[in-house]
Design a protein around this motif. Structure first.
Motif, PDB file in Angstrom:
ATOM      1  N   PHE A  25     -31.027 -39.308  23.767  1.00 19.39           N
ATOM      2  CA  PHE A  25     -30.573 -38.032  24.314  1.00 19.39           C
ATOM      3  C   PHE A  25     -29.225 -38.169  24.999  1.00 19.39           C
ATOM      4  CE2 PHE A  25     -30.322 -35.150  27.988  1.00 19.39           C
ATOM      5  CZ  PHE A  25     -30.405 -33.928  27.344  1.00 19.39           C
ATOM      6  N   ALA A  26     -29.029 -39.296  25.692  1.00 17.36           N
ATOM      7  CA  ALA A  26     -27.791 -39.489  26.452  1.00 17.36           C
ATOM      8  C   ALA A  26     -26.581 -39.652  25.532  1.00 17.36           C
ATOM      9  CB  ALA A  26     -27.924 -40.701  27.364  1.00 17.36           C
ATOM     10  N   PHE A  27     -26.741 -40.361  24.411  1.00 21.32           N
ATOM     11  CA  PHE A  27     -25.593 -40.626  23.534  1.00 21.32           C
ATOM     12  C   PHE A  27     -25.454 -39.588  22.422  1.00 21.32           C
ATOM     13  CE2 PHE A  27     -26.470 -44.820  25.398  1.00 21.32           C
ATOM     14  CZ  PHE A  27     -25.199 -45.148  25.838  1.00 21.32           C
ATOM     15  N   SER A  28     -26.566 -39.097  21.894  1.00 15.30           N
ATOM     16  CA  SER A  28     -26.567 -38.034  20.871  1.00 15.30           C
ATOM     17  C   SER A  28     -25.599 -38.313  19.725  1.00 15.30           C
ATOM     18  CB  SER A  28     -26.231 -36.682  21.525  1.00 15.30           C
ATOM     19  OG  SER A  28     -27.211 -36.328  22.479  1.00 15.30           O
TER      20      SER A  28
ATOM     21  N   ALA B 262     -34.976 -37.155  12.092  1.00 17.73           N
ATOM     22  CA  ALA B 262     -34.773 -35.904  12.832  1.00 17.73           C
ATOM     23  C   ALA B 262     -34.051 -36.092  14.154  1.00 17.73           C
ATOM     24  CB  ALA B 262     -36.127 -35.233  13.087  1.00 17.73           C
ATOM     25  N   THR B 263     -34.083 -37.306  14.733  1.00 14.80           N
ATOM     26  CA  THR B 263     -33.514 -37.514  16.064  1.00 14.80           C
ATOM     27  C   THR B 263     -32.094 -38.067  15.964  1.00 14.80           C
ATOM     28  OG1 THR B 263     -34.479 -39.733  16.150  1.00 14.80           O
ATOM     29  CG2 THR B 263     -35.784 -37.915  17.056  1.00 14.80           C
ATOM     30  N   ALA B 264     -31.480 -38.295  17.129  1.00 16.96           N
ATOM     31  CA  ALA B 264     -30.127 -38.850  17.181  1.00 16.96           C
ATOM     32  C   ALA B 264     -30.136 -40.301  16.704  1.00 16.96           C
ATOM     33  CB  ALA B 264     -29.576 -38.738  18.595  1.00 16.96           C
ATOM     34  N   SER B 265     -28.949 -40.873  16.570  1.00 15.16           N
ATOM     35  CA  SER B 265     -28.817 -42.164  15.886  1.00 15.16           C
ATOM     36  C   SER B 265     -28.712 -43.368  16.814  1.00 15.16           C
ATOM     37  CB  SER B 265     -27.583 -42.128  14.975  1.00 15.16           C
ATOM     38  OG  SER B 265     -27.551 -43.222  14.099  1.00 15.16           O
ATOM     39  N   PHE B 266     -28.102 -43.211  17.991  1.00 13.31           N
ATOM     40  CA  PHE B 266     -27.809 -44.369  18.863  1.00 13.31           C
ATOM     41  C   PHE B 266     -28.635 -44.305  20.148  1.00 13.31           C
ATOM     42  CE2 PHE B 266     -25.605 -46.791  22.060  1.00 13.31           C
ATOM     43  CZ  PHE B 266     -25.053 -47.860  21.375  1.00 13.31           C
ATOM     44  N   PRO B 267     -29.351 -45.408  20.452  1.00 10.51           N
ATOM     45  CA  PRO B 267     -29.616 -46.580  19.629  1.00 10.51           C
ATOM     46  C   PRO B 267     -30.729 -46.313  18.621  1.00 10.51           C
ATOM     47  CG  PRO B 267     -30.743 -46.801  21.720  1.00 10.51           C
ATOM     48  CD  PRO B 267     -29.959 -45.515  21.786  1.00 10.51           C
TER      49      PRO B 267
END
Length: 248
Positions: free
Chosen positions: A125-128, A142-147
């Motif tokens: 959530f923080a890096f998105s 479905a979610t963000a990539s990092f990490p």
């Protein structure tokens, strides 16, 4: 250079393995922070693209190297870092610890794994960071990539379970086997995520770094709690039996 007296006194009271563990945790955290900083500045883009394209047929980024059999194997391996498999593995170890009478250790393992999961979600959530769009995705995401959540949770779960199981084992070679197998599983899961095109390589490296730091921190905390009687003590190591010399 002489250390300040309070620090020198502290290091004398700490075991060498504990000091080594702290150094490794600090190194893993530093690695994650460095990767995050480089990612935010865009300095990892060339590296990420080069690795992703190296895993594709030259001139055809839609076709992974190795053929359909390797792609199927990678989908099987990536499932080892999914919520379903990790939950089943954690439940199995919890049941084992409870059956051994190590209820406090079982509760500790549950909190450690859930805490790692929360950390993974917070970091995403923080890096998105957007998912790679350079190559087609081999599985749905479905979610963000990092990490990389699969890479991080594989490291958190498998290493934590291995460390806690190793505490119940008296033979050093079995302890080493458990930890090595856990690290191998985490490595395979992370590699599969890059091969399937759903993560940049730096996502996976960051997931491994943060996951390993969490699991090693859990191991250090377990030693501290055991010495204070909060969880069950570690089984004492026995000397490995000498191999019998065949009679001539």
């Amino acid at each position: 250079m002489q250390l300040p007296a309070p620090i020198a006194a502290l290091t004398r009271r700490m075991e060498a393995m504990t000091l080594l563990g702290i150094v490794v945790v600090a190194g893993a955290l530093w690695g994650f922070v460095a990767l995050a900083a480089e990612m935010l500045e865009g300095d990892l883009h060339a590296f990420d693209e080069a690795v992703l394209l190296a895993l594709r047929t030259p001139g055809d980024p839609t076709n992974p190297i190795g053929g359909p059999q390797v792609e199927v194997a990678m989908r099987d391996l990536t499932a080892l870092g999914g919520v379903t498999i990790l939950t089943l593995m954690t439940a199995a170890v919890l049941a084992y610890l409870i059956l051994r009478g190590a209820r406090a250790s079982a509760l500790f393992v549950l909190c450690a794994v859930l805490g790692g999961q929360l950390l993974s979600h917070f970091a995403k959530f923080a890096f998105s960071r957007p998912r790679p769009d350079l190559v087609p995705h081999g599985v749905d995401v479905a979610t963000a990539s990092f990490p990389s959540g699969h890479s991080m949770m594989a490291a958190v779960t498998y290493l934590t379970l291995a460390v806690m199981l190793a505490r119940t084992e008296k033979r050093r070679r079995i302890r080493a086997f458990l930890v090595i197998m856990a690290a191998l599983l985490a490595a395979l899961v992370g590699t599969s995520r890059v091969y399937l095109g759903v993560h940049w390589p730096s996502d996976v490296l960051a997931g491994w770094s943060l996951g390993a730091a969490w699991a090693l921190g859990v191991a250090l905390l377990a030693r501290w709690l055991a010495r204070r009687g909060r969880i069950e003590p570690e089984a004492p190591c026995e000397a490995e039996p000498a191999e019998a010399t065949p009679a001539r």
